[in-house]
Every structure is written in C-alpha cells, then in structure tokens.
Scaffold this motif. Sequence first.
Motif, PDB file in Angstrom:
ATOM      1  N   ASN A 101       0.839  -1.095   0.150  1.00 35.37           N
ATOM      2  CA  ASN A 101       0.078   0.020   0.028  1.00 35.37           C
ATOM      3  C   ASN A 101       0.863   1.117   0.025  1.00 35.37           C
ATOM      4  OD1 ASN A 101      -2.538  -1.573   0.928  1.00 35.37           O
ATOM      5  ND2 ASN A 101      -3.449   0.433   0.702  1.00 35.37           N
ATOM      6  N   GLU A 153       0.154   5.068   5.163  1.00 30.19           N
ATOM      7  CA  GLU A 153      -0.459   4.827   6.432  1.00 30.19           C
ATOM      8  C   GLU A 153      -0.698   6.135   7.413  1.00 30.19           C
ATOM      9  OE1 GLU A 153      -2.809   3.868   8.424  1.00 30.19           O
ATOM     10  OE2 GLU A 153      -2.210   1.632   8.463  1.00 30.19           O
ATOM     11  N   PRO A 168      -3.320  -0.903  13.435  1.00 29.01           N
ATOM     12  CA  PRO A 168      -4.141  -1.784  12.333  1.00 29.01           C
ATOM     13  C   PRO A 168      -5.560  -2.070  12.957  1.00 29.01           C
ATOM     14  CG  PRO A 168      -2.619  -3.409  13.493  1.00 29.01           C
ATOM     15  CD  PRO A 168      -2.123  -2.062  14.014  1.00 29.01           C
ATOM     16  N   ARG A 216      -4.638   0.517   7.176  1.00 27.29           N
ATOM     17  CA  ARG A 216      -4.474  -1.261   7.203  1.00 27.29           C
ATOM     18  C   ARG A 216      -6.231  -1.588   7.450  1.00 27.29           C
ATOM     19  NH1 ARG A 216      -2.768  -6.018   5.915  1.00 27.29           N
ATOM     20  NH2 ARG A 216      -0.661  -5.309   6.388  1.00 27.29           N
ATOM     21  N   GLN A 267      -8.056  -3.828   5.005  1.00 29.96           N
ATOM     22  CA  GLN A 267      -8.721  -5.275   5.440  1.00 29.96           C
ATOM     23  C   GLN A 267     -10.225  -5.424   5.355  1.00 29.96           C
ATOM     24  OE1 GLN A 267      -5.210  -6.809   6.656  1.00 29.96           O
ATOM     25  NE2 GLN A 267      -7.130  -7.874   6.860  1.00 29.96           N
ATOM     26  N   THR A 304       0.449  -9.034   2.315  1.00 27.09           N
ATOM     27  CA  THR A 304      -0.201  -7.790   2.396  1.00 27.09           C
ATOM     28  C   THR A 304       0.692  -6.911   3.037  1.00 27.09           C
ATOM     29  OG1 THR A 304      -1.549  -7.871   4.250  1.00 27.09           O
ATOM     30  CG2 THR A 304      -2.561  -8.715   1.937  1.00 27.09           C
ATOM     31  N   HIS A 305       1.074  -5.662   2.631  1.00 23.94           N
ATOM     32  CA  HIS A 305       2.017  -4.974   3.160  1.00 23.94           C
ATOM     33  C   HIS A 305       1.464  -3.433   3.225  1.00 23.94           C
ATOM     34  CE1 HIS A 305       5.222  -8.068   3.109  1.00 23.94           C
ATOM     35  NE2 HIS A 305       4.683  -8.068   1.775  1.00 23.94           N
ATOM     36  N   VAL A 306       1.453  -2.915   4.440  1.00 24.75           N
ATOM     37  CA  VAL A 306       1.079  -1.226   4.659  1.00 24.75           C
ATOM     38  C   VAL A 306       2.247  -0.760   5.438  1.00 24.75           C
ATOM     39  CG1 VAL A 306      -0.569   0.266   5.502  1.00 24.75           C
ATOM     40  CG2 VAL A 306      -1.476  -1.857   4.446  1.00 24.75           C
ATOM     41  N   ASP A 351       4.245   0.630   8.766  1.00 23.75           N
ATOM     42  CA  ASP A 351       3.683   0.327  10.255  1.00 23.75           C
ATOM     43  C   ASP A 351       3.488   1.855  10.720  1.00 23.75           C
ATOM     44  OD1 ASP A 351       3.508  -0.150  12.747  1.00 23.75           O
ATOM     45  OD2 ASP A 351       5.645  -0.906  13.002  1.00 23.75           O
TER      46      ASP A 351
END
Length: 230
Positions: free
Chosen positions: A65, A68, A74, A81, A85, A99-101, A103
């Motif tokens: 993504n 953030e 999350p 995130r 979802q 899946t990567h967003v 942190d």
Amino acid sequence: MQIVSCVDYADMSRKAARIIAAQVQLKPQCVLGLATGSTPVGTYKELIRFHRNEELDFSNVTTVNLDEYYGLGPEHEQSYRYFMQHNLFNYVNIPPENTHVPDGLTRDVARTCAEYDNLVASLGGTDIQLVGIGDNGHIAFNEPSAVFVADTHLVDFFASEADVPRQAITMGMRSIFSAKLILLLASGPNKASAIAGMLKGPIDPQLPASILHLHPNVMVIAVKEALALV
Ligand code: GLP
C-alpha cells in the motif's frame, strides 16, 4: 499518458478492476500497489465480486500500500490497514503475510521508511500501482511542496484548514515509479482542476501528480466530470 473517460463511478470501477484482474490472471504472483480513499472502493468491490463469481485467485498475489497514518495501529478504524482489511483483504484469498502497509506505530520511522522502499525493490517493483489524486494534485501523501521526494518518508499534512497537522508515512516517488503500469483513478468534479493541471503540465512539485509525465506507462481512468477541464 493514456486517458480513459468513464460515464460514471461504476464504469470507472469496472474498468480499473478488469485491468487488475487481467494482471492477476496473466501473472498470478504479481505485485499490486494499492491505494486508499473513497475512489478505489468500487474497484475493490468489483475485485471481490470477481473473486467470488469468477474464482479470481489472489493466493499468490503480493500487495504494497501507498501510505499509512502515523500513530494509528491496524485495529484503528481510521487506519489504512483497517481500511484495506475491510474493503478488500478480508474478502479475497490473499495470504495476510503477502499484504504490506507501512507500520503506523513504528518507533523508528527512518528505518521503517527505508525498509519499505527495500521491500518494494526486493519484490522487483509493482506490476500495477493504483493511485488516487487529491483536489490539490497530491498522490498518496506526497503533498504540494518545493521538491519531489523520492524515498518513503514521514509527512505532515492538514486534514482540513482548521485542523492541527497530522502525520503519515507515504511512499515517495521512487517506489511509486517502480510500477510497470500506474493506474490513476479520479471521480468527481472536485478533481477536475488537479487532473487538468496534471495533464497540461508543467512538471511541478506544487502539483505532485504532474511528475507522472516522466513515467512511461500511466493510464488515467476518470469519470467524465473529472475530465471536464481537459
Ligand atoms: C488521501 C489519500 C490519497 C487519496 C486522496 C484522495 O489523501 N492519502 O491516497 O488518493 O486522499 O481521496 P479520495 O479518493 O477519497 O478522493
């Protein structure tokens, strides 16, 4: 830049989802760069429909993504995130670890940002990067500024004029430009001036999306009112 004019939001969403679905079918282990905001929600709904009705298989897909909110975890309903979802990941068969967003709760922002760019590079870049556009021409959280920023970075932004600044971790232009195809979606008359500015140029960090002229493969899929000034 290729421009695809759409009659309405549903048309835009279908066209974008068809391209993404075709990519997943042609290359099941593809890397998709994903975006948040209201614009791609319909595209995600279509992809969920394709998964259910046409057995579109996400089991080998990896996603990264764009951004953030900094400080949000999350489980926070406003986090991206959480958005991903609840708008896509929970409804398709993508392995969670794929899946990567960024942190949002990291204590080491510099390291998190560097690792995110390394991750995108180690994946070989994205096959398709979906992006929206802000009223002011921003992409992800690359806001109008004096210079374009290449790396993933922490940015201050104002959600509204009255607001206190908030912060977000956003991909910079290098990871966005790693895409083989950038799909820019736009819907709504409030996007018309940003789209016109982007298409007419010049390339100017005060209109961050204008940098997309330097990418060899950009497709703008826009509802006609967003193209009204073109
Ligand atoms: C936010 C996001 C962007 C998004 C933009 C437009 O600032 N960080 O990634 O493209 O808003 O949002 P919307 O699609 O809701 O118009």
